[in-house]
Design an enzyme around this catalytic site. Structure first.
Site, PDB file in Angstrom:
ATOM      1  N   GLU A 118      12.368 -34.359 -22.995  1.00 43.47           N
ATOM      2  CA  GLU A 118      13.741 -34.841 -22.879  1.00 43.47           C
ATOM      3  C   GLU A 118      14.476 -34.136 -21.745  1.00 43.47           C
ATOM      4  O   GLU A 118      15.232 -34.760 -20.990  1.00 43.47           O
ATOM      5  CB  GLU A 118      14.479 -34.625 -24.199  1.00 43.47           C
ATOM      6  CG  GLU A 118      14.016 -35.527 -25.332  1.00 43.47           C
ATOM      7  CD  GLU A 118      14.532 -35.099 -26.678  1.00 43.47           C
ATOM      8  OE1 GLU A 118      14.512 -35.931 -27.608  1.00 43.47           O
ATOM      9  OE2 GLU A 118      14.945 -33.933 -26.833  1.00 43.47           O
ATOM     10  N   ASP A 171      15.034 -31.123 -35.437  1.00 39.54           N
ATOM     11  CA  ASP A 171      16.232 -31.160 -36.280  1.00 39.54           C
ATOM     12  C   ASP A 171      16.480 -29.797 -36.916  1.00 39.54           C
ATOM     13  O   ASP A 171      17.623 -29.333 -37.010  1.00 39.54           O
ATOM     14  CB  ASP A 171      16.081 -32.208 -37.379  1.00 39.54           C
ATOM     15  CG  ASP A 171      15.856 -33.613 -36.838  1.00 39.54           C
ATOM     16  OD1 ASP A 171      16.302 -33.890 -35.712  1.00 39.54           O
ATOM     17  OD2 ASP A 171      15.221 -34.419 -37.541  1.00 39.54           O
ATOM     18  N   ASN A 214      14.126 -31.203 -26.147  1.00 37.16           N
ATOM     19  CA  ASN A 214      12.769 -30.675 -26.037  1.00 37.16           C
ATOM     20  C   ASN A 214      12.348 -30.786 -24.573  1.00 37.16           C
ATOM     21  O   ASN A 214      13.107 -31.251 -23.715  1.00 37.16           O
ATOM     22  CB  ASN A 214      11.796 -31.392 -26.989  1.00 37.16           C
ATOM     23  CG  ASN A 214      11.689 -32.883 -26.697  1.00 37.16           C
ATOM     24  OD1 ASN A 214      11.805 -33.342 -25.556  1.00 37.16           O
ATOM     25  ND2 ASN A 214      11.456 -33.671 -27.740  1.00 37.16           N
ATOM     26  N   ARG A 215      11.144 -30.360 -24.267  1.00 43.12           N
ATOM     27  CA  ARG A 215      10.722 -30.293 -22.865  1.00 43.12           C
ATOM     28  C   ARG A 215      10.750 -31.662 -22.181  1.00 43.12           C
ATOM     29  O   ARG A 215      11.316 -31.808 -21.093  1.00 43.12           O
ATOM     30  CB  ARG A 215       9.319 -29.689 -22.776  1.00 43.12           C
ATOM     31  CG  ARG A 215       8.840 -29.496 -21.338  1.00 43.12           C
ATOM     32  CD  ARG A 215       7.396 -29.003 -21.247  1.00 43.12           C
ATOM     33  NE  ARG A 215       7.047 -28.828 -19.857  1.00 43.12           N
ATOM     34  CZ  ARG A 215       7.062 -27.670 -19.213  1.00 43.12           C
ATOM     35  NH1 ARG A 215       7.418 -26.558 -19.854  1.00 43.12           N
ATOM     36  NH2 ARG A 215       6.743 -27.587 -17.930  1.00 43.12           N
TER      37      ARG A 215
END
Length: 335
Positions: free
Chosen positions: A210, A284, A207-208
């Site tokens: 991360e 997920d 995600n952003r």
């Protein structure tokens, strides 16, 4: 040769077999009502009326693969405890292969327990041990998955990292090398600070937040369109350079997701969510749907579009919920 439609792509999901290796969790929900404040402290008193549980973490990726109609094979660790029994039972209920789920006497099964009043989450309790799994356990899992790859038993391997002590760099390196030789797709949902860069993964899906952490950058971007976001472009450049994935898919919450390729191209897929109740497990769903779509004949952009539609469905549900085959079909029809 005629290019398959999105509907034809998802109709081929039941023919696919996906191995998922990662941190297994059990998500527990205590549902209740609040009618008063505690006389002991300024906190609400919840009258619990129901308890439910579902698969979380890597197990939720497995569940999404299964509910989309494909065959999922689970590889992970649980403790020798009641939570581990319950988690294994849930995997079996979803017809997920559990031969690769190993017991570890030295750890508790990861459990995330949430207290819900109405549709509002009031509290979360985490029960877990995050020390490194033994080399014996890791070696056994790698050998089993490598055997599946060499024997043509899987179309893709997903690495789901929640930094709970299972995954390490050599595991990914060995399995990515085996998969590349066999033409098997690999996908990684990474956790910053968990493993060093492993080159050649087919799909990388942070995600952003991360993605910025993996690239060693602070997110100072203002509210701009992803195509105009210079910081995001630099993050993608760094990740493509250090990890060398074939496809880098960064989920951007309300802005949808951005798909970056090695050729420097970028495609932005705007969000499809109509109403957001709970984002738990949406990543997920994206990982499972994108990977499954790609091995079913979708182009990377088509796979991202299907993953985006799937995420738009699950964020409209309360709690960690998967996407079902019929729901994705309906989402396509309503587009």
């Amino acid at each position: 040769m005629k290019t398959p439609s999105l509907a034809e792509i998802i109709r081929s999901f039941p023919e696919r077999r996906i191995a998922v290796l990662g941190d297994l969790m059990l998500d527990v929900y205590l549902w209740g009502r609040v009618s008063r404040i505690s006389p002991e402290a300024p906190v609400p008193v919840v009258n619990v009326v129901n308890r439910t549980c579902c698969l979380g973490g890597a197990a939720n990726v497995m569940r999404n693969v299964s509910t989309l109609g494909a065959r999922a094979f689970a590889f992970g660790v649980v403790g020798r405890d009641q939570t581990g029994d319950e988690l294994s039972g849930e995997l079996g209920r979803h017809r997920i292969g559990t031969e690769g789920v190993l017991r570890d006497d030295s750890r508790r099964t990861t459990e995330k327990r949430r207290v819900i009043a109405g549709a509002q989450q009031l509290l979360r309790e985490d029960y877990e041990d995050v020390h490194a799994a033994s080399d014996e356990i890791r070696r056994g899992m790698v050998d089993r998955i490598a055997g599946l790859i060499r024997g043509g038993g899987v179309d893709a391997v997903i690495f789901e990292d929640y930094k709970k002590g299972l995954l390490t760099g050599w595991m990914l390196e060995e399995l990515v090398a085996e998969a590349r030789k066999a033409g098997v797709v690999t996908a990684l949902d990474p956790k910053p600070g968990s493993v060093a860069p492993v080159k050649g993964i087919s799909i990388m899906k942070p995600n952003r937040s991360e993605a910025f952490a993996l690239a060693g950058m602070a997110d100072t971007s203002e509210a701009v369109h992803p195509l105009e976001d210079r910081n995001l472009a630099e993050v993608a450049r760094r990740l493509l350079e250090t990890w060398e994935p074939e496809h880098l898919l960064i989920s951007l919450a309300s802005q949808g997701m951005a798909l970056f390729g090695r050729d420097g191209g970028v495609d932005v897929i705007p969000t499809r969510a109509r109403e957001v109740f709970d984002v738990s497990g949406a990543g997920d769903t994206v990982t499972a749907t994108f990977t499954l779509s790609l091995v079913s004949g979708a182009t990377p952009v088509e796979a991202a579009e299907l993953a985006n539609r799937a995420a738009g469905v699950v964020v409209g549900k309360v709690g960690t919920a998967p996407i079902h085959y019929e729901e994705l079909e309906k989402a396509l029809e309503e587009a």
